[in-house]
Design a protein around this motif. Sequence first.
Motif, PDB file in Angstrom:
ATOM      1  N   ALA B 344      -2.242  -5.195  -6.264  1.00 50.40           N
ATOM      2  CA  ALA B 344      -3.097  -6.117  -7.016  1.00 50.40           C
ATOM      3  C   ALA B 344      -2.306  -7.382  -7.309  1.00 50.40           C
ATOM      4  O   ALA B 344      -1.073  -7.331  -7.418  1.00 50.40           O
ATOM      5  N   PRO B 345      -2.986  -8.514  -7.440  1.00 54.10           N
ATOM      6  CA  PRO B 345      -2.292  -9.767  -7.723  1.00 54.10           C
ATOM      7  C   PRO B 345      -1.440  -9.640  -8.985  1.00 54.10           C
ATOM      8  O   PRO B 345      -1.878  -9.060  -9.976  1.00 54.10           O
ATOM      9  N   GLY B 346      -0.221 -10.152  -8.912  1.00 50.79           N
ATOM     10  CA  GLY B 346       0.683 -10.104 -10.053  1.00 50.79           C
ATOM     11  C   GLY B 346       1.589  -8.893 -10.052  1.00 50.79           C
ATOM     12  O   GLY B 346       2.576  -8.861 -10.789  1.00 50.79           O
ATOM     13  N   CYS B 347       1.271  -7.891  -9.229  1.00 52.98           N
ATOM     14  CA  CYS B 347       2.130  -6.702  -9.179  1.00 52.98           C
ATOM     15  C   CYS B 347       3.346  -6.968  -8.296  1.00 52.98           C
ATOM     16  O   CYS B 347       3.309  -7.773  -7.361  1.00 52.98           O
ATOM     17  N   VAL B 348       4.436  -6.263  -8.612  1.00 53.34           N
ATOM     18  CA  VAL B 348       5.621  -6.297  -7.757  1.00 53.34           C
ATOM     19  C   VAL B 348       5.215  -5.844  -6.351  1.00 53.34           C
ATOM     20  O   VAL B 348       4.445  -4.896  -6.201  1.00 53.34           O
ATOM     21  N   ALA B 349       5.735  -6.526  -5.334  1.00 54.26           N
ATOM     22  CA  ALA B 349       5.351  -6.217  -3.947  1.00 54.26           C
ATOM     23  C   ALA B 349       6.139  -5.024  -3.418  1.00 54.26           C
ATOM     24  O   ALA B 349       6.949  -5.135  -2.503  1.00 54.26           O
ATOM     25  N   ASP B 350       5.914  -3.862  -4.045  1.00 54.40           N
ATOM     26  CA  ASP B 350       6.443  -2.583  -3.573  1.00 54.40           C
ATOM     27  C   ASP B 350       5.325  -1.901  -2.801  1.00 54.40           C
ATOM     28  O   ASP B 350       4.275  -1.583  -3.371  1.00 54.40           O
ATOM     29  N   LEU B 351       5.550  -1.655  -1.511  1.00 54.49           N
ATOM     30  CA  LEU B 351       4.481  -1.136  -0.656  1.00 54.49           C
ATOM     31  C   LEU B 351       5.023  -0.059   0.273  1.00 54.49           C
ATOM     32  O   LEU B 351       6.187  -0.102   0.685  1.00 54.49           O
ATOM     33  N   VAL B 352       4.150   0.898   0.594  1.00 48.16           N
ATOM     34  CA  VAL B 352       4.528   2.010   1.457  1.00 48.16           C
ATOM     35  C   VAL B 352       3.486   2.127   2.567  1.00 48.16           C
ATOM     36  O   VAL B 352       2.288   2.057   2.294  1.00 48.16           O
ATOM     37  N   VAL B 353       3.943   2.291   3.800  1.00 46.55           N
ATOM     38  CA  VAL B 353       3.026   2.536   4.910  1.00 46.55           C
ATOM     39  C   VAL B 353       3.126   3.994   5.324  1.00 46.55           C
ATOM     40  O   VAL B 353       4.218   4.511   5.555  1.00 46.55           O
ATOM     41  N   ALA B 354       1.979   4.652   5.396  1.00 47.68           N
ATOM     42  CA  ALA B 354       1.928   6.002   5.964  1.00 47.68           C
ATOM     43  C   ALA B 354       1.290   5.901   7.347  1.00 47.68           C
ATOM     44  O   ALA B 354       0.230   5.292   7.503  1.00 47.68           O
ATOM     45  N   ALA B 355       1.958   6.508   8.337  1.00 46.89           N
ATOM     46  CA  ALA B 355       1.469   6.442   9.722  1.00 46.89           C
ATOM     47  C   ALA B 355       0.409   7.516   9.933  1.00 46.89           C
ATOM     48  O   ALA B 355       0.619   8.510  10.614  1.00 46.89           O
ATOM     49  N   VAL B 356      -0.730   7.318   9.298  1.00 49.21           N
ATOM     50  CA  VAL B 356      -1.825   8.289   9.376  1.00 49.21           C
ATOM     51  C   VAL B 356      -3.131   7.537   9.601  1.00 49.21           C
ATOM     52  O   VAL B 356      -3.206   6.324   9.417  1.00 49.21           O
ATOM     53  N   ASP B 357      -4.164   8.278  10.014  1.00 53.36           N
ATOM     54  CA  ASP B 357      -5.473   7.666  10.229  1.00 53.36           C
ATOM     55  C   ASP B 357      -6.287   7.646   8.942  1.00 53.36           C
ATOM     56  O   ASP B 357      -7.019   6.705   8.666  1.00 53.36           O
ATOM     57  N   ASP B 358      -6.187   8.725   8.183  1.00 55.78           N
ATOM     58  CA  ASP B 358      -6.985   8.902   6.965  1.00 55.78           C
ATOM     59  C   ASP B 358      -6.020   8.911   5.788  1.00 55.78           C
ATOM     60  O   ASP B 358      -5.020   9.626   5.808  1.00 55.78           O
ATOM     61  N   TRP B 359      -6.310   8.130   4.751  1.00 51.68           N
ATOM     62  CA  TRP B 359      -5.364   8.015   3.629  1.00 51.68           C
ATOM     63  C   TRP B 359      -5.049   9.369   2.998  1.00 51.68           C
ATOM     64  O   TRP B 359      -3.966   9.576   2.459  1.00 51.68           O
ATOM     65  N   ARG B 360      -5.986  10.314   3.081  1.00 42.97           N
ATOM     66  CA  ARG B 360      -5.763  11.612   2.432  1.00 42.97           C
ATOM     67  C   ARG B 360      -4.638  12.408   3.089  1.00 42.97           C
ATOM     68  O   ARG B 360      -4.088  13.330   2.501  1.00 42.97           O
ATOM     69  N   GLU B 361      -4.311  12.035   4.329  1.00 39.78           N
ATOM     70  CA  GLU B 361      -3.260  12.780   5.034  1.00 39.78           C
ATOM     71  C   GLU B 361      -1.900  12.676   4.348  1.00 39.78           C
ATOM     72  O   GLU B 361      -1.025  13.506   4.579  1.00 39.78           O
ATOM     73  N   VAL B 362      -1.710  11.658   3.516  1.00 40.27           N
ATOM     74  CA  VAL B 362      -0.413  11.513   2.840  1.00 40.27           C
ATOM     75  C   VAL B 362      -0.140  12.696   1.918  1.00 40.27           C
ATOM     76  O   VAL B 362       1.015  13.037   1.652  1.00 40.27           O
ATOM     77  N   ALA B 363      -1.219  13.338   1.444  1.00 44.78           N
ATOM     78  CA  ALA B 363      -1.067  14.492   0.547  1.00 44.78           C
ATOM     79  C   ALA B 363      -1.502  15.773   1.256  1.00 44.78           C
ATOM     80  O   ALA B 363      -2.056  16.685   0.636  1.00 44.78           O
ATOM     81  N   TYR B 364      -1.262  15.853   2.560  1.00 41.01           N
ATOM     82  CA  TYR B 364      -1.772  16.983   3.352  1.00 41.01           C
ATOM     83  C   TYR B 364      -0.694  17.584   4.253  1.00 41.01           C
ATOM     84  O   TYR B 364      -0.373  18.761   4.142  1.00 41.01           O
ATOM     85  N   TRP B 365      -0.113  16.792   5.151  1.00 40.38           N
ATOM     86  CA  TRP B 365       0.917  17.318   6.048  1.00 40.38           C
ATOM     87  C   TRP B 365       2.124  17.711   5.208  1.00 40.38           C
ATOM     88  O   TRP B 365       2.735  16.866   4.567  1.00 40.38           O
ATOM     89  N   MET B 366       2.497  18.974   5.199  1.00 40.33           N
ATOM     90  CA  MET B 366       3.606  19.421   4.350  1.00 40.33           C
ATOM     91  C   MET B 366       4.924  19.349   5.127  1.00 40.33           C
ATOM     92  O   MET B 366       5.041  19.898   6.216  1.00 40.33           O
TER      93      MET B 366
END
Lengths: 383, 383
Positions: B344-366
């Motif tokens: 969001a505007p004004g937030c520190v530019a800390d960003l993470v890219v997950a190499a997945v198709d669906d955002w939910r996969e970040v909390a799925y592949w163990m």
Amino acid sequence: MLRDAAVLIDGDHIAWVGPRGDVAAHHAAPLQEIEIDGVLFPGFIDCHTHGVFGAPRLDDHERRALGVDYKAIAAAGGGILQSVHDVRRRPEVELASLTRSRLAALLKGGATTIEVKSGYGLELEAELKQLRVVRQLAGELSATLIPTFLGAHEVPPEYRGKRAEYVRLVCEEMIPAVARERLARCCDVFCEPGVFSAAESRQILTAAARYGLALKLHADELEGSGGAELAVELGALSADHLAAISDTGIRALAGSSTVAVLLPGTMIFLGKRSQAPARRLIEAGAAVALATDFNPGTSPTLSLPLVMALGVSQLGLRHAEAVTAVTINAAAALGLAADRGQIAPGCVADLVVAAVDDWREVAYWMGAGVVSAVWTAGSACPA
Amino acid sequence: MLRDAAVLIDGDHIAWVGPRGDVAAHHAAPLQEIEIDGVLFPGFIDCHTHGVFGAPRLDDHERRALGVDYKAIAAAGGGILQSVHDVRRRPEVELASLTRSRLAALLKGGATTIEVKSGYGLELEAELKQLRVVRQLAGELSATLIPTFLGAHEVPPEYRGKRAEYVRLVCEEMIPAVARERLARCCDVFCEPGVFSAAESRQILTAAARYGLALKLHADELEGSGGAELAVELGALSADHLAAISDTGIRALAGSSTVAVLLPGTMIFLGKRSQAPARRLIEAGAAVALATDFNPGTSPTLSLPLVMALGVSQLGLRHAEAVTAVTINAAAALGLAADRGQIAPGCVADLVVAAVDDWREVAYWMGAGVVSAVWTAGSACPA
């Protein structure tokens, strides 16, 4: 445990292992030397995966988290049949591409030998398609892939109310076709109340044995049904899952060469509060292996080291038992103990380096990439 | 969820986020463009770690697996006091080196902000040494480190039978020294029967508040002791653990801005069969965060994505709740919600890219390395 050790590799096999100072006495030809910093393990063996599938089953994961039960998930279009529908319609080239990157991740985690089951086809062509993907990738990936036919993973919707016909199809058409094309080394059945009974499992595995396939069995996963005893009776390489194994089943495994393959990641991913009785199995004298059970519905787990840590924390294994469980015992669960699962002369030169000080750390740091290098058949795998 | 989106970064902050087609309307100066393939998340925030320690506690892990209880482990030289002994005698430079590589692994898994507690010193100099390591590494690593003073992690052996004296030492010497050197942002106490009582915790946190430290509390981990209620009463940023929280505690958190920090990896690593009542907390209206609890005895867990997957599977979170739990809610648990935990505007530019198709996969592949790239304060972190 050897400290300051050396391994001599000749081609794709291990020629010698021993104290570093003794290397000179054991070779004549010039050496290419590679220095290793860390701990060298035999290549890990993932002896139970369902690695060929299409989309991850993300909806199932969340539904289960919110307390929706197995039947309601299936009724909502989830469960195994969602993956079956997906695999049936997905082109082979797409399946191969998806499977390639997933098996490559397992290899990166140290799995130099990976068993891969079919079982999301449940019709002849789709089962063969899955096994052809495994054959293709066996030629492309550095890992050794061991294909297993699991046509009896579930009764497909078109055979509901006609179970006997489906069992006949598996026995009389699928198994012969798989054997004819030499597409599988093993045959597996999901023996569980509501899926395939012990009698049906016996019928299918007996047919598979006639065609020269080695046998494996999904046994006593959610409810006991004498699966472990059946696996022993049929001389299966392994009985897998076993969270609901009976005392009789434990005694049967203990008195046999059938390996108990335990899958703690699955129980964790499913949110279960129980695990297979690993210590009782070991103390009775059974050989225990660990595997990822990698699959899109109940274990999207891509790391044998994580499973080893769960083996210690959740199953009560010693660290040494966790290592044995993904090396020599896992090799036995695939009929490969003659030349895999050890750093020993004559074994395939599959090796894994963990960047740790103490060997036990490989089964300790959870979710960390402890494996820093992998060799298969004497060659370094790309990082 | 935005598809085909763009983020404008100005220096170390986010200037704008929106549809890619609208970028041109929102900037004047020439752009350096970076294409992202995958899903972009706010940098993850690990709001509870004990990241400064010496050796892993491998013996404890195996003893616990074999059924040895907490007291017998301590009697055998294990437990927290083993790490205390280690940290006290280990040179600061060694502690810094060990901690550097461990925090770097957390960062690689997407943790761009990491809270790090002291608490393995339990004497003034050793506590300050731990916090100085955090300050040093804050200058070296790309992650933002938030130091927390946890002198009341345990009563050290030399104060056995003299608890009140130790509490006075914490309140009257350690807290003032930590505040004077500005070595901590927060103060935490291990409030648990047998460790520090609610009364002692109140005394310590009240002293800390006078010195301007924000408050956190290890509460209701193994047995309920009114820890959650105390955290709320004192206006703490968070109450952490909560596996044994009472209904009164749940209501107290729900009616407050104190965040419930849950640590499912710890319960798994400890081999426990229970977890904190996450759904009841959420449904009551509490804000739930997740963290690794990274530490050598009960959670050597180096991956927030693994903890997110456990959050869904073991705590019953929705995927979206698991993402919120390591972003905006975790920011709130550190008092950083004004400019962290969101794209969001004004937030520190800390960003993470997950190499997945669906955002939910970040909390799925163990156990998979789903995080493929990390930015902190607008700069790419080395892979």
